[in-house]
Design a protein around this motif. Structure first.
Motif, short mmCIF file in Angstrom:
data_model
loop_
_atom_site.label_atom_id
_atom_site.label_comp_id
_atom_site.label_asym_id
_atom_site.label_seq_id
_atom_site.Cartn_x
_atom_site.Cartn_y
_atom_site.Cartn_z
N MET A 1 1.04 -0.93 0.12
CA MET A 1 -0.07 -0.21 0.43
C MET A 1 0.61 1.17 -0.04
O MET A 1 1.97 1.32 1.16
N GLY A 2 0.39 1.98 -0.80
CA GLY A 2 1.57 3.28 -0.97
C GLY A 2 2.54 3.43 -1.25
O GLY A 2 3.49 2.24 -2.22
N GLN A 3 3.29 4.51 -1.32
CA GLN A 3 3.90 4.78 -2.12
C GLN A 3 5.85 5.59 -0.87
O GLN A 3 5.89 6.51 -1.36
N ASP A 4 6.42 4.72 -0.46
CA ASP A 4 6.62 4.96 0.64
C ASP A 4 7.88 5.85 0.85
O ASP A 4 8.28 5.89 1.38
N GLU A 5 8.83 4.89 -0.05
CA GLU A 5 10.30 5.03 -0.52
C GLU A 5 9.94 6.31 -1.15
O GLU A 5 11.56 6.84 -1.56
N GLN A 6 9.11 5.86 -2.17
CA GLN A 6 9.19 7.77 -3.18
C GLN A 6 8.42 8.64 -2.18
O GLN A 6 9.05 9.99 -2.58
N VAL A 7 7.86 8.58 -1.40
CA VAL A 7 7.28 9.81 -0.71
C VAL A 7 8.10 10.86 -0.02
O VAL A 7 8.19 11.21 1.10
N MET A 8 9.02 9.68 1.38
CA MET A 8 10.03 9.49 2.19
C MET A 8 10.30 10.86 2.39
O MET A 8 10.57 11.66 3.02
N THR B 1 -18.85 11.77 -3.60
CA THR B 1 -18.05 11.46 -4.49
C THR B 1 -17.61 13.18 -4.22
O THR B 1 -17.94 14.66 -2.97
N GLY B 2 -16.11 12.98 -4.78
CA GLY B 2 -15.41 14.69 -4.18
C GLY B 2 -14.47 14.72 -2.61
O GLY B 2 -13.89 15.58 -2.30
N ALA B 3 -14.90 13.65 -2.40
CA ALA B 3 -14.55 13.67 -0.86
C ALA B 3 -12.71 13.61 -0.67
O ALA B 3 -12.14 14.26 0.12
N VAL B 4 -12.10 13.08 -1.42
CA VAL B 4 -10.77 12.82 -1.85
C VAL B 4 -10.55 13.81 -3.18
O VAL B 4 -11.13 12.93 -4.05
N HIS B 5 -9.98 15.05 -2.92
CA HIS B 5 -8.88 15.33 -4.04
C HIS B 5 -7.88 14.73 -4.79
O HIS B 5 -7.33 13.99 -4.69
N ASP B 6 -7.70 14.52 -5.80
CA ASP B 6 -7.40 13.15 -7.04
C ASP B 6 -6.52 14.36 -7.80
O ASP B 6 -5.35 14.05 -8.45
N ASP B 7 -6.38 15.36 -8.15
CA ASP B 7 -5.56 16.97 -8.35
C ASP B 7 -4.67 17.36 -7.69
O ASP B 7 -5.18 18.18 -7.88
N PRO B 8 -3.34 17.22 -8.48
CA PRO B 8 -2.33 17.50 -7.90
C PRO B 8 -2.80 18.69 -7.50
O PRO B 8 -2.57 19.46 -6.80
N GLN B 9 -3.18 20.30 -8.81
CA GLN B 9 -2.73 21.16 -8.69
C GLN B 9 -4.01 21.55 -7.60
O GLN B 9 -4.01 22.78 -7.32
N VAL C 1 -1.11 14.43 3.71
CA VAL C 1 -1.40 14.06 1.78
C VAL C 1 -1.40 12.29 2.57
O VAL C 1 -0.76 12.01 2.88
N HIS C 2 -2.54 12.08 2.24
CA HIS C 2 -3.04 10.09 2.21
C HIS C 2 -1.98 9.33 1.35
O HIS C 2 -2.28 9.84 0.38
N HIS D 1 -2.20 9.41 -6.35
CA HIS D 1 -2.02 10.65 -6.76
C HIS D 1 -0.77 11.29 -5.17
O HIS D 1 -0.05 12.45 -6.05
N ALA D 2 -0.04 10.31 -4.25
CA ALA D 2 0.08 10.98 -3.31
C ALA D 2 1.98 11.25 -3.53
O ALA D 2 2.21 12.84 -3.05
N LEU D 3 2.49 10.76 -4.03
CA LEU D 3 3.79 11.19 -4.71
C LEU D 3 3.34 12.97 -5.97
O LEU D 3 4.37 13.19 -5.17
N ALA D 4 3.00 12.64 -6.36
CA ALA D 4 2.70 13.45 -7.08
C ALA D 4 2.84 15.23 -6.17
O ALA D 4 2.73 15.73 -6.55
N ALA D 5 1.62 14.51 -5.59
CA ALA D 5 0.93 16.16 -4.37
C ALA D 5 1.69 16.05 -3.70
O ALA D 5 2.24 17.47 -3.69
N THR D 6 2.17 15.57 -3.71
CA THR D 6 3.39 15.82 -1.89
C THR D 6 4.74 16.52 -2.43
O THR D 6 4.97 17.86 -1.69
#
Length: 247
Positions: A16-23, A183-191, A223-224, A229-234
């Protein structure tokens, strides 16, 4: 403004997730403690990863709900809530100590986090539990329109608070997170996520889904990690905030 992310949420062979990339882009890692996700091996690896990047380590305890990822409310007495907090924080603390570090704060996960912000009894049990675990250990809670009231409650038990807001979640007019079933509870657009992060950092608040201004005194932005889109958003938030500091 510090960035935090929910990490260490894999389980066994399931990732689950992208830990190594996000950290590398965050300041604080909220590490799952085994009740909604994770296991001893993943907790150990996540602590090691956080240490290698100089990231603060926080315990991320939840209801005992692996199947529901901790997002289902489970009735507990106050004693049971305190016990589940001590059990999970202690497990992560043991792994931290073996690696020469310690848990630096506690952030409840999922339904437990939501329930404590809606129930004074649950919030009191959580605050008392964290305060009893170790004097001076901060509790991270959502920044809401009742922040001053929450400060007073925490002060009564000698508990430091860290207020957080969510860069990737929508808020209702009461300053609470919109339910994930909506619907729309979680944003998925990095901008959109970056714009919300900058509004929280620079203006001390955001607009609700209906356009109402919400003053949210956040000290940390989340950022969850399970957001695709966690990596791009972070990365984008870190770049935007760093650009302000350097610019």
């Amino acid at each position: 403004m510090k960035l935090n992310c929910d990490l260490g949420e894999s389980f066994g062979a399931w990732t689950m997730g992208q830990d190594e990339q996000v950290m590398p882009y965050i300041d604080m890692a909220n590490i799952a403690c085994g009740f909604h996700a994770s296991d001893p091996s993943i907790m150990t690896r996540t602590v090691s990863l956080a240490l290698s990047h100089g990231v603060q380590i926080g315990a991320h305890p939840s209801y005992q709900d692996l199947a529901g990822f901790g997002r289902r409310s489970i009735h507990h007495t106050a004693d049971e809530i305190r016990g589940l907090l001590w059990y999970q924080t202690g497990a992560l603390e043991g792994i931290c100590r073996a690696q020469g570090t310690t848990v630096e704060y506690v952030k409840p996960h999922g339904a437990l986090n939501n329930d404590m912000m809606r129930s004074p009894d649950i919030l009191t049990a959580v605050m008392e539990g964290v305060a009893a675990y170790r004097s001076g250990l901060p509790l991270m809670i959502p920044a809401t329109l009742d922040a001053e009231h929450h400060r007073e409650l925490a002060k009564r038990v000698g508990l430091p608070l860290i207020f957080e807001a969510f860069a990737d979640r929508a808020y209702d007019d009461q300053g609470l997170l919109v339910s994930r079933i909506e619907t729309g509870a979680v944003h998925d657009d990095p901008q959109v996520i970056v714009e919300q992060a900058l509004s929280l950092a620079n203006r001390g608040g955001i607009r609700s889904v209906s356009g109402k201004w919400l003053a949210l005194p956040a000290q940390s932005l989340c950022v969850h990690g399970d957001n695709g889109h966690a990596l791009a958003a972070t990365r984008a938030i870190r770049s935007a905030l760093s650009g302000q500091v350097n610019g």
